[in-house]
Scaffold this motif. Structure first.
Motif, mmCIF file in Angstrom:
data_model
loop_
_atom_site.group_PDB
_atom_site.id
_atom_site.type_symbol
_atom_site.label_atom_id
_atom_site.label_comp_id
_atom_site.label_asym_id
_atom_site.label_seq_id
_atom_site.Cartn_x
_atom_site.Cartn_y
_atom_site.Cartn_z
ATOM 1 N N ASN A 527 8.588 -10.496 8.502
ATOM 2 C CA ASN A 527 8.037 -10.861 7.289
ATOM 3 C C ASN A 527 7.096 -11.943 7.459
ATOM 4 O O ASN A 527 7.374 -13.280 6.570
ATOM 5 C CB ASN A 527 9.219 -10.999 6.584
ATOM 6 N N VAL A 528 6.056 -12.081 8.027
ATOM 7 C CA VAL A 528 4.924 -13.025 7.958
ATOM 8 C C VAL A 528 3.760 -12.461 7.760
ATOM 9 O O VAL A 528 3.291 -11.587 8.148
ATOM 10 C CB VAL A 528 5.129 -13.885 9.437
ATOM 11 N N LEU A 529 3.395 -13.222 6.759
ATOM 12 C CA LEU A 529 1.799 -12.944 6.243
ATOM 13 C C LEU A 529 0.783 -14.100 6.846
ATOM 14 O O LEU A 529 1.252 -15.281 6.802
ATOM 15 C CB LEU A 529 1.753 -12.884 4.572
ATOM 16 N N SER A 530 -0.204 -13.599 7.218
ATOM 17 C CA SER A 530 -1.256 -14.171 7.651
ATOM 18 C C SER A 530 -2.445 -14.019 6.791
ATOM 19 O O SER A 530 -3.033 -12.817 6.807
ATOM 20 C CB SER A 530 -1.557 -14.170 9.190
ATOM 21 N N ILE A 531 -2.968 -15.306 6.302
ATOM 22 C CA ILE A 531 -4.138 -15.271 5.741
ATOM 23 C C ILE A 531 -5.286 -15.986 6.176
ATOM 24 O O ILE A 531 -5.223 -17.295 6.711
ATOM 25 C CB ILE A 531 -4.209 -15.638 4.116
ATOM 26 N N GLN A 532 -6.395 -15.451 6.598
ATOM 27 C CA GLN A 532 -7.810 -16.314 6.918
ATOM 28 C C GLN A 532 -8.719 -16.102 6.058
ATOM 29 O O GLN A 532 -9.056 -15.131 5.518
ATOM 30 C CB GLN A 532 -7.984 -15.367 8.228
ATOM 31 N N MET A 533 -9.386 -17.302 5.841
ATOM 32 C CA MET A 533 -10.246 -17.417 4.642
ATOM 33 C C MET A 533 -11.485 -18.371 5.121
ATOM 34 O O MET A 533 -11.102 -18.957 6.118
ATOM 35 C CB MET A 533 -9.728 -18.051 3.346
ATOM 36 N N LYS A 534 -12.500 -18.121 4.379
ATOM 37 C CA LYS A 534 -13.668 -19.019 4.694
ATOM 38 C C LYS A 534 -13.278 -20.202 4.257
ATOM 39 O O LYS A 534 -12.902 -20.739 3.342
ATOM 40 C CB LYS A 534 -14.935 -18.573 4.012
ATOM 41 N N LYS A 535 -13.808 -21.277 5.325
ATOM 42 C CA LYS A 535 -13.422 -22.684 5.057
ATOM 43 C C LYS A 535 -14.493 -23.182 3.821
ATOM 44 O O LYS A 535 -15.822 -23.243 3.934
ATOM 45 C CB LYS A 535 -13.866 -23.350 6.092
ATOM 46 N N LEU A 587 4.063 -12.531 -2.998
ATOM 47 C CA LEU A 587 2.829 -12.593 -2.361
ATOM 48 C C LEU A 587 2.502 -11.789 -1.293
ATOM 49 O O LEU A 587 1.714 -11.227 -1.166
ATOM 50 C CB LEU A 587 2.571 -14.168 -1.891
ATOM 51 N N ARG A 588 3.462 -11.428 -0.528
ATOM 52 C CA ARG A 588 3.545 -10.594 0.786
ATOM 53 C C ARG A 588 3.488 -9.278 0.160
ATOM 54 O O ARG A 588 2.715 -8.306 0.673
ATOM 55 C CB ARG A 588 4.928 -10.689 1.640
ATOM 56 N N ASN A 589 4.153 -8.853 -0.883
ATOM 57 C CA ASN A 589 4.149 -7.592 -1.442
ATOM 58 C C ASN A 589 2.683 -7.187 -1.861
ATOM 59 O O ASN A 589 2.253 -6.093 -1.853
ATOM 60 C CB ASN A 589 5.024 -7.296 -2.466
ATOM 61 N N LEU A 590 2.113 -8.190 -2.550
ATOM 62 C CA LEU A 590 0.695 -7.972 -2.962
ATOM 63 C C LEU A 590 -0.348 -7.735 -2.203
ATOM 64 O O LEU A 590 -1.264 -6.665 -2.042
ATOM 65 C CB LEU A 590 0.289 -9.241 -3.880
ATOM 66 N N PHE A 591 -0.487 -8.586 -0.961
ATOM 67 C CA PHE A 591 -1.099 -8.443 0.172
ATOM 68 C C PHE A 591 -0.794 -7.035 1.055
ATOM 69 O O PHE A 591 -1.720 -6.497 1.562
ATOM 70 C CB PHE A 591 -1.195 -9.694 1.150
ATOM 71 N N ALA A 594 -2.501 -4.213 -0.768
ATOM 72 C CA ALA A 594 -3.967 -4.284 -0.530
ATOM 73 C C ALA A 594 -4.325 -3.674 1.026
ATOM 74 O O ALA A 594 -5.204 -2.996 1.415
ATOM 75 C CB ALA A 594 -4.505 -5.811 -0.349
ATOM 76 N N CYS A 595 -3.294 -4.130 2.020
ATOM 77 C CA CYS A 595 -3.250 -3.327 3.379
ATOM 78 C C CYS A 595 -3.301 -2.015 3.452
ATOM 79 O O CYS A 595 -3.657 -1.265 4.021
ATOM 80 C CB CYS A 595 -2.378 -4.258 4.230
ATOM 81 N N GLN A 596 -2.153 -1.556 2.671
ATOM 82 C CA GLN A 596 -1.964 -0.197 2.738
ATOM 83 C C GLN A 596 -2.882 0.838 2.289
ATOM 84 O O GLN A 596 -3.253 1.797 2.558
ATOM 85 C CB GLN A 596 -0.863 0.239 1.926
ATOM 86 N N THR A 597 -3.881 0.225 1.392
ATOM 87 C CA THR A 597 -4.987 1.173 0.974
ATOM 88 C C THR A 597 -5.844 1.310 1.984
ATOM 89 O O THR A 597 -6.708 2.239 1.893
ATOM 90 C CB THR A 597 -5.911 0.228 -0.133
ATOM 91 N N LYS A 603 2.001 3.371 6.419
ATOM 92 C CA LYS A 603 2.864 2.780 5.055
ATOM 93 C C LYS A 603 4.197 2.653 5.456
ATOM 94 O O LYS A 603 5.000 1.688 5.203
ATOM 95 C CB LYS A 603 2.718 3.800 4.121
ATOM 96 N N ALA A 604 4.816 3.752 5.871
ATOM 97 C CA ALA A 604 6.298 3.752 6.395
ATOM 98 C C ALA A 604 6.670 2.569 7.345
ATOM 99 O O ALA A 604 7.655 1.837 7.029
ATOM 100 C CB ALA A 604 6.635 5.227 7.285
ATOM 101 N N ASN A 605 5.846 2.339 8.284
ATOM 102 C CA ASN A 605 6.310 1.383 9.307
ATOM 103 C C ASN A 605 6.001 0.010 8.760
ATOM 104 O O ASN A 605 6.728 -0.971 8.971
ATOM 105 C CB ASN A 605 5.290 1.458 10.459
ATOM 106 N N LEU A 606 4.789 0.020 7.848
ATOM 107 C CA LEU A 606 4.457 -1.316 6.896
ATOM 108 C C LEU A 606 5.914 -1.696 6.088
ATOM 109 O O LEU A 606 6.345 -2.789 6.358
ATOM 110 C CB LEU A 606 3.466 -1.418 6.200
ATOM 111 N N ASN A 607 6.401 -0.654 5.704
ATOM 112 C CA ASN A 607 7.586 -1.119 4.692
ATOM 113 C C ASN A 607 8.818 -1.669 5.592
ATOM 114 O O ASN A 607 9.472 -2.318 5.268
ATOM 115 C CB ASN A 607 7.891 0.041 3.825
#
Length: 829
Positions: A527-535, A587-591, A594-597, A603-607
């Motif tokens: 249950n860890v979400l990593s977000i990488q964004m432009k500085k 927040l994790r569910n929203l991302f 987006a990843c599931q698209t 999808k099953a493994n992600l859940n």
């Protein structure tokens, strides 16, 4: 890492006087070389070279004596001996049915409650050795025989039991299927899901290395050869203990007296905490002076003749409330504190303790509110109401327009209703800010469960804005003071409130000017979400700092702090967010959506969170991520790492995040061929950190195997880029039984073979070797103190509070007993 050359040789000595004969092993695999090296330690004999089986027999007594206490332990050390058997005997009487103990109850009876399946297989193996039918159960006498076997200090006896557990058909040979079955069992007991999926692969690896002739089985002497390399010796720990004991025994007599010890501890405490001491002392002094000043002032008023000392106490408490309601805002002015960290004030003010100071002031406000309210309600109000009218009009008539108040008129007056509402709101806010409510330690029924958690704390704290407004109203309409310049509440609050308001304006400005563009997102196991964004342009920070994140799709108001896991030299910003509460879950569910698209097939493994899903928007350019805003950076204890000679970085679980940023920064400097001199220190002109650390030790302790996926890339990068071994990494997995335990013996065996063959760790999937159970922190500190004498070691810790005291105490102890100075820092958000 050192790689084995194809021209490497293993030298085997035939006897003490003979020359060494070299056997070329260039064609062998690394793991076979490892096994061969282990075997060669047993192959020295005065009678010449013998078979491996014969050599094992010759070395049994010596080997068993050396490693029996440590290797293949079935029962914890505390459970051995007569005391252990008494407990087992007592549990037998409770669990036995008709005098027989069944296989299903064996694990509970011998103290292996968490290893029911493993204990069941052990029960069957022991029964088979005694020619007992395991289905019928065992008597107390037979259980005593079992107990004596599994607690036997002889390594050979334990090895035989372990081999019999693996050898299901009792033919004295282990087939590949039997090895795979015991690997599956060990992986299950140690909660290693990924290892279970590859059990047959690792069984093949063992057979490949131990059965080079492809006979289809291995024997007990081959298993012992390999296990000999796995079993850790206790010599190093014994040496450390003896050294510490010797050091204590060499202390001069005059330093052993209780009085001197007390004085020495006091001196050490003051030396360690002098920043905190002077600041708290100043704060207590200010509160004391204000209390007694106001106490004395009201003692000389007309109102004192009616309400007495109760009025003096109430007014003295009120004066401290004004000060503390102003001061409590300062520790949460994060931008101000971050700026002050770079000034000379950082050397005399403990900015790292800002949240602790905030809590101390809150406690003082609670005491002041209680005193003020109790004195008024139980003493002042009754005396004022019951005072003879003539006396009231003579002394206080002008203050009340010659209308003697009742309890109702006092409560509905501006000071009355504001006071009642302030007490209610403050009690509500302070309660939800306690550890039990904020961390959901308290269990509430369904209608009230939303009162626990970070969201409730966050919203309740913002109700305190109303308290500040009512505090000004309350003080402006007080009955006993008419001159405006004596109504001083606004004077106390003006500057701190202005600072805090500026902080919120700055946050709003950053929210609109920091253009956050997400370039990559990943969802990891655990249950860890990593977000990488432009500085964003102008976003400058140091390793160890943190930022706040807001996602309007989750909540338009909430900001949550997270450590920055990228390094200042990277052209991107990254954070790793562990799902712990309502906000992070959403927040994790929203991302996740987006990843599931992009990964519908996963999808099953992600859940189930059993796989890692990464979406790189620079490649796909089609993923629409949720909009987020950032605010920061803000200062944290870890940002001062550059002023120490040596670093000891410790992270528990997701607490590794601030340490990862430091490791990346060190790596970037190594790659740039600039040593470990910090570029940030140069820019900021901080001469104290110009040198930078010479070496860093990173200890990451986690209980989930999937956690290693979070920073696997960084770990591999350290191995590949750090040729001078400046960074030393240690991974610990607490779900696996400690090294030497029979339940993890086969896991350790496979781990060593795999690492010797291709340099990869089977547990973490990285090139960093994973240790089992928890670190021996005393041993860690002792080794660092011996390796880095006369050095300043910065100990930076982020994780559960349970380990804080242990690390802090060890830092103090080894600073006082060795020439090395350990400086402990804990992350606080």
């Amino acid at each position: 890492m050192e790689r084995t050359s194809s021209k490497e040789y293993v030298e085997i000595s035939l006897d003490d006087s003979s020359p060494r004969k070299a056997i070329g092993i260039g064609s062998l695999s690394a793991a076979q070389k490892f096994v061969m090296t282990m075997s060669s330690r047993l192959s020295s004999s005065k009678d010449g070279f013998k078979t491996a089986g014969q050599m094992m027999k010759m070395k049994k007594k010596q080997w068993g004596a050396q490693t029996g206490l440590k290797g293949l332990r079935f029962i914890n050390k505390a459970g051995n001996g007569q005391e252990g058997w008494k407990s087992v005997e007592k549990r037998f009487d409770e669990l036995a049915v008709n005098g027989l103990l069944r296989k299903e109850s064996f694990s509970k009876c011998v103290g292996m409650n968490e290893s029911k399946d493993f204990a069941g297989e052990l029960f069957v193996a022991l029964a088979r050795r005694q020619n007992i039918n395991p289905e019928k159960g065992v008597t107390k006498e037979e259980l005593k025989l079992f107990w004596d076997e599994i607690t036997d200090q002889n390594f050979d006896s334990r090895l035989r039991i372990f081999f019999d557990m693996c050898d299901k058909n009792g033919d004295g040979m282990l087939s590949e299927d039997e090895v795979a079955e015991i690997i599956l069992l060990s992986a299950s007991e140690n909660k290693l899901g990924k290892l279970k999926a590859n059990a047959h692969t690792y069984a093949s690896l063992i057979m490949e290395e131990l059965d080079p002739d492809d006979r289809g089985y291995i024997e007990i002497w081959q298993l012992e050869t390999l296990l000999q390399g796995m079993v850790s010796s206790q010599n190093s720990e014994d040496i450390i203990k003896k050294t510490n004991s010797l050091a204590r025994s060499m202390i001069p007599n005059q330093y052993r007296s209780p009085l001197f010890c007390k004085m020495n501890k006091t001196f050490d405490f003051v030396h360690e905490n002098w920043k905190r001491i002077w600041l708290i002392a100043l704060w207590i002094t200010l509160n004391t002076v204000l209390f007694f000043w106001k106490f004395h002032e009201y003692k000389n008023t007309k109102a004192f003749q009616i309400m007495g000392y109760c009025l003096c106490v109430a007014k003295g408490a009120a004066e401290t409330l004004k000060l503390n309601m102003a001061l409590i805002l300062i520790p949460v002015c994060r931008n101000t504190l971050t700026s002050l960290r770079s000034t000379v004030l950082n050397s005399i003010i403990p900015f790292d303790d800002n949240i602790n100071f905030h809590k101390i002031i809150a406690f003082a406000i609670t005491i002041g509110t209680f005193l003020h309210t109790i004195m008024h309600v139980t003493c002042d109000f009754p005396r004022l109401i019951t005072c003879p009218r003539d006396k009231f009009n003579a002394l206080l008539g002008p203050n009340f327009n010659y209308q003697q108040p009742t309890l109702l008129t006092l409560l509905i007056s501006p000071p009355g209703w504001t006071g009642v509402l302030m007490v209610i709101i403050m009690a509500f806010s302070f309660t939800l800010a306690t550890h039990s409510f904020r961390r959901r330690a308290v269990k509430l029924s369904t209608p009230y469960r939303h009162l626990a958690g970070f969201n409730a704390f966050w919203y309740a704290h913002h109700l305190l804005v109303l308290v500040y407004i009512m505090l000004v109203i309350h003080s402006f309409f007080i009955f006993l003071t008419k001159e405006w310049y004596k109504k001083t509440t606004w004077m106390y609050l003006m500057v701190p409130v202005l600072f805090y308001a500026c902080e919120r304006v700055v946050r709003k400005f950053r929210e609109s000017h920091y253009d956050v563009s997400i370039i990559k997102a990943a969802i990891y196991p655990g249950n860890v979400l990593s977000i990488q964004m432009k500085k964003p342009p102008g976003f400058k920070y140091k390793s160890g700092m943190y930022l706040f994140v807001k996602c309007p799709d989750v909540s338009p108001f909430e900001w949550h702090p997270f450590s920055i896991t990228s390094a200042p030299g990277n052209d991107y910003l990254s954070v790793h967010i562990r799902t712990l509460g309502d906000w992070t879950s959403e927040l994790r569910n929203l991302f996740g959506k987006a990843c599931q698209t992009q990964f519908e097939v996963k999808k099953a493994n992600l859940n189930r969170l059993e796989t890692t899903v990464v979406v790189d928007n620079e490649i796909t350019q089609t993923t629409v991520f949720p909009k987020i805003f950032i605010d920061g950076p803000y200062g944290a204890p870890a940002q001062s790492y550059t002023k120490y000679d040596i670093l000891l970085l410790i992270g528990l679980g997701i607490g590794a995040t601030p340490m990862i940023s430091i490791l990346k920064d060190l790596l970037n400097n190594i790659k740039a061929n600039k040593g470990l001199q910090s570029l940030n220190c140069k820019k900021d002109g901080d001469m104290a950190c110009a040198k930078g650390p010479e070496r860093a030790y990173f200890y990451w302790v986690t209980r989930e195997q999937g956690s290693f996926e979070w920073f696997k890339g960084v770990m591999n990068e350290v191995v590949e880029s750090d040729n001078d071994h400046v960074i030393e990494m240690h991974n610990y997995l607490t779900s696996v039984y400690e090294e030497g335990d029979a339940r993890s013996a086969l896991i350790a065996m496979v781990q060593s073979l795999q690492h010797a063959r291709d340099g990869l760790d089977i547990v973490s999937g990285s090139r960093i070797r994973t240790h089992f159970a928890r670190p021996n922190w005393r041993k860690v500190f002792s080794e660092l103190a011996n390796a880095h004498k006369n050095s300043r070691i910065g100990v930076f810790y982020c994780g559960s509070p349970t380990l804080t005291k242990t690390l802090s105490d060890l830092s103090k102890e080894f600073s006082h007993t060795t020439s090395t100075r350990f400086h402990f820092h804990k992350e606080n958000f």
